[in-house]
Every structure is written in C-alpha cells, then in structure tokens.
Design an enzyme around this catalytic site. Structure first.
Site, PDB file in Angstrom:
ATOM      1  N   ARG A  18      -7.282   5.497  -5.457  1.00 30.27           N
ATOM      2  CA  ARG A  18      -7.040   6.865  -5.424  1.00 30.27           C
ATOM      3  C   ARG A  18      -7.541   7.133  -7.278  1.00 30.27           C
ATOM      4  NH1 ARG A  18      -1.010   7.736  -4.217  1.00 30.27           N
ATOM      5  NH2 ARG A  18      -1.178   9.792  -4.316  1.00 30.27           N
ATOM      6  N   THR A  53      -0.869   5.298   2.998  1.00 27.14           N
ATOM      7  CA  THR A  53      -1.908   5.051   3.028  1.00 27.14           C
ATOM      8  C   THR A  53      -1.763   4.128   4.255  1.00 27.14           C
ATOM      9  OG1 THR A  53      -2.748   5.093   1.195  1.00 27.14           O
ATOM     10  CG2 THR A  53      -3.853   2.716   2.112  1.00 27.14           C
ATOM     11  N   ILE A  84       0.823  -1.225   0.056  1.00 23.37           N
ATOM     12  CA  ILE A  84      -0.281  -0.262   0.047  1.00 23.37           C
ATOM     13  C   ILE A  84       0.770   1.127  -0.100  1.00 23.37           C
ATOM     14  CG2 ILE A  84      -2.346  -1.342   1.450  1.00 23.37           C
ATOM     15  CD1 ILE A  84      -0.816  -0.013   3.531  1.00 23.37           C
ATOM     16  N   ASP A  85       0.166   1.729  -0.493  1.00 20.38           N
ATOM     17  CA  ASP A  85       1.158   3.540  -0.695  1.00 20.38           C
ATOM     18  C   ASP A  85       2.113   4.079   0.359  1.00 20.38           C
ATOM     19  OD1 ASP A  85       0.602   3.489  -3.332  1.00 20.38           O
ATOM     20  OD2 ASP A  85      -1.484   4.585  -2.922  1.00 20.38           O
ATOM     21  N   LYS A  86       3.290   4.961   0.419  1.00 21.41           N
ATOM     22  CA  LYS A  86       3.160   5.576   1.803  1.00 21.41           C
ATOM     23  C   LYS A  86       2.169   6.270   2.872  1.00 21.41           C
ATOM     24  CE  LYS A  86       6.394   9.589   3.367  1.00 21.41           C
ATOM     25  NZ  LYS A  86       6.558  10.048   2.306  1.00 21.41           N
TER      26      LYS A  86
END
Length: 311
Positions: free
Chosen positions: A235, A139, A135-137
């Site tokens: 997103r 998130t 998962i993104d930084k």
C-alpha cells in the site's frame, strides 16, 4: 514514565500531536491522558492545544497495560491446509488477524483457538498465539499459522530471511508505461500519524516487484511480489509511485468507491519450506468475490469507454 525534550523540529507542535507521535496512542486517548494530568510539560499540566517551545520537557505517564483474556470463538474458517505443525487459512476481507485495542473478539485468533482447541504456539504471547505473519484487516488471502513453538521458529526464520514466496494481486489507480518494475524504498513508522507507515531513509529496506496483469482504463490490475514484508508495504509503495491501491482510504486520496470497504488487495500465493519435513509447499487462493465484482465493474466501464473513444 517517559520523558522527551522538544527540539527545533518540534517547536509549534500541539502538545497532543507531539504526545500522540511519541506514545502511539490515538488522539482521543492522548487527550484523556492530558486531561487526567498524565502528560506534563516542565512539570505542569497544560492544555492539549499548548504549542511546544524549544527545551520543553514532556513527561508522558502511560497507564499499565491491561491483561485481556482471548477466548475461543466458533467461526467459519477457510482452511487450505492443516497438519500437526501448522495451518494455512484463506482470510476473508474484513477479519482482523489478532486481538488488539477495539478488536478483542471476532478475530482470526479467536477462531483458531476454537478450531485448534488452544493448540497454537505461544511465542507471541496470549494476544497473538500462532501468528507468524499478518495481513491487514481489509486485505484478503493466505496466512500460515504455527501450532507449536518449533514450527513457529522455523517459519519465523524464513520470513526474517525473506525466503518465503508471497504474491499479491491489487487493482490500483492509473496506468503504467512499463509492463513491470520494482519499488525499492525503505519504510518506517510515520513520525506524526503513528498508525501509518511512510517512505523514510531511516526505515527498513523494503522491496516490491510489480507486474501489469491487465490494463483497465483508469485502473490497472497488478501482481506484486514481495522481497521483504514490512507493514503496509504494498500500500505504501504503490502510493509512493502515484498508483495507490483502489479503496485505500489511508494511503490514497479517495473516500470509498465501488463499495470496496477498504483496499482491493489479495494475498494470492504463499510458499515456504515446511519447518518439520523440509518440503517446499506452495498454496494459491483464487480472487475472492469482492475482488471479482470490482474488477468486473471496472472492466465493463473500460470497454465501454474504449468503444466511445473509437467512435
């Protein structure tokens, strides 16, 4: 060495923009390559602002990758579950999952290497040991990490077949007439901005089911259930229907608001079949403090505006 030919769609593009789109490097990195003579147009060294013409042959010589040593680091981990095959962690907002350019320390992998004493699957190499999905930084939320190759293969097959269960919570801009809906739109790497993703007929199928959890005036709390797991999927999909995630400066039009330091997006549920026992396992994560704080502010503002409208 990589050779590319400029076609009609590339005519007029700056050399550095074209080279960036083909190499995936940052604009600064590409400009340094051009300055060093590692990007040639028809065999000649030209400036970054050169505008491409039809038939130009662009040669991009990328430097050899540097092997980086990923070191264990003692860092706090919110461990939800752990056994001999896997570990489930609740990643905080702001933590990078695995080392990459600009982030060779302080990542989840660094912390896992210390906690697991190096006992992680090696399928994804030294930079991403144990990492089955990410998962993104900015998130927050749940991730499962494999401790051995057998577990990694078993989990990876489930993610590939889209049989895992993943639910995210997000605060998005705008309201919805319906209580639920589906965004079914393919996603691919952006043709110009290589760090971004975009809706594209050439992309891989991506499906996000959304459900309104709470209407908050100019914002909405939604639950997003993934049928697929593409990079930046929620997103991109929410932005594509005009409901970008609050705080998302990449796919939204805002700068920063409510001191979010990135998108208000949380991976709140993760379910999968244990690769060894065959037992279905499901884990949940409560909304973290940053999410609750932003929700409280917006909720209070929404109620105050409602009272003003009533008067």
């Amino acid at each position: 060495m990589n050779n590319f030919s400029a076609d009609a769609a590339d005519v007029g593009l700056r050399l550095d923009v074209f080279a960036q789109s083909k190499s995936g490097l940052t604009r600064n990195a590409v400009q340094k390559l051009i300055e060093n003579g590692d990007v040639l147009v028809n065999g000649a060294v030209l400036k970054s602002n050169y505008r491409l013409r039809t038939g130009d042959v662009i040669e991009i010589n990328l430097p050899p990758p540097q092997e980086m040593e990923v070191l264990p680091q003692e860092m706090p981990l919110d461990i939800v579950y752990e056994d001999n095959d896997l570990i489930v962690v609740d990643k905080p907002k702001g933590m990078v999952v695995h080392p990459a350019a600009g982030h060779y320390s302080g990542t989840l992998v660094n912390a896992l290497l210390h906690h697991c004493e190096g006992s992680l699957s090696g399928i994804n190499g030294v930079m991403r040991p144990g990492i089955v999905h990410r998962i993104d930084k900015d998130t927050s939320g749940l991730l499962v990490i494999a401790k051995n190759d057998r577990a990694h293969n078993g989990l990876a097959e489930q993610f590939s077949a889209h049989t895992t269960k993943r639910e995210y919570f997000a605060i998005v801009h705008g309201g919805f007439q319906d209580d639920e809906g589906v965004v079914d739109a393919p996603i691919a790497r952006h043709k110009v901005h290589r760090k971004k993703m975009a809706i594209s007929p050439e992309g891989k199928r991506a499906v996000t089911n959304w459900q309104v959890m709470e209407r908050l005036g100019r914002y909405t709390l939604v639950k997003c259930v993934l049928e697929t797991g593409r990079t930046h999927q929620i997103r991109v999909h929410m932005a594509s229907i005009g409901r970008p995630v609050l705080g998302d400066i990449v796919y939204g039009s805002e700068k920063q608001s409510y001191s979010t330091s990135g998108q208000v997006l949380h991976a709140g549920l993760l379910g999968f079949v244990h690769p060894t026992s065959g037992q279905y396992m499901e884990f949940t994560s409560p909304l973290p403090d940053y999410f609750v704080r932003v929700h409280s502010i917006i909720s209070a503002q929404s109620k105050q505006n409602s009272r003003k409208d009533f008067r």
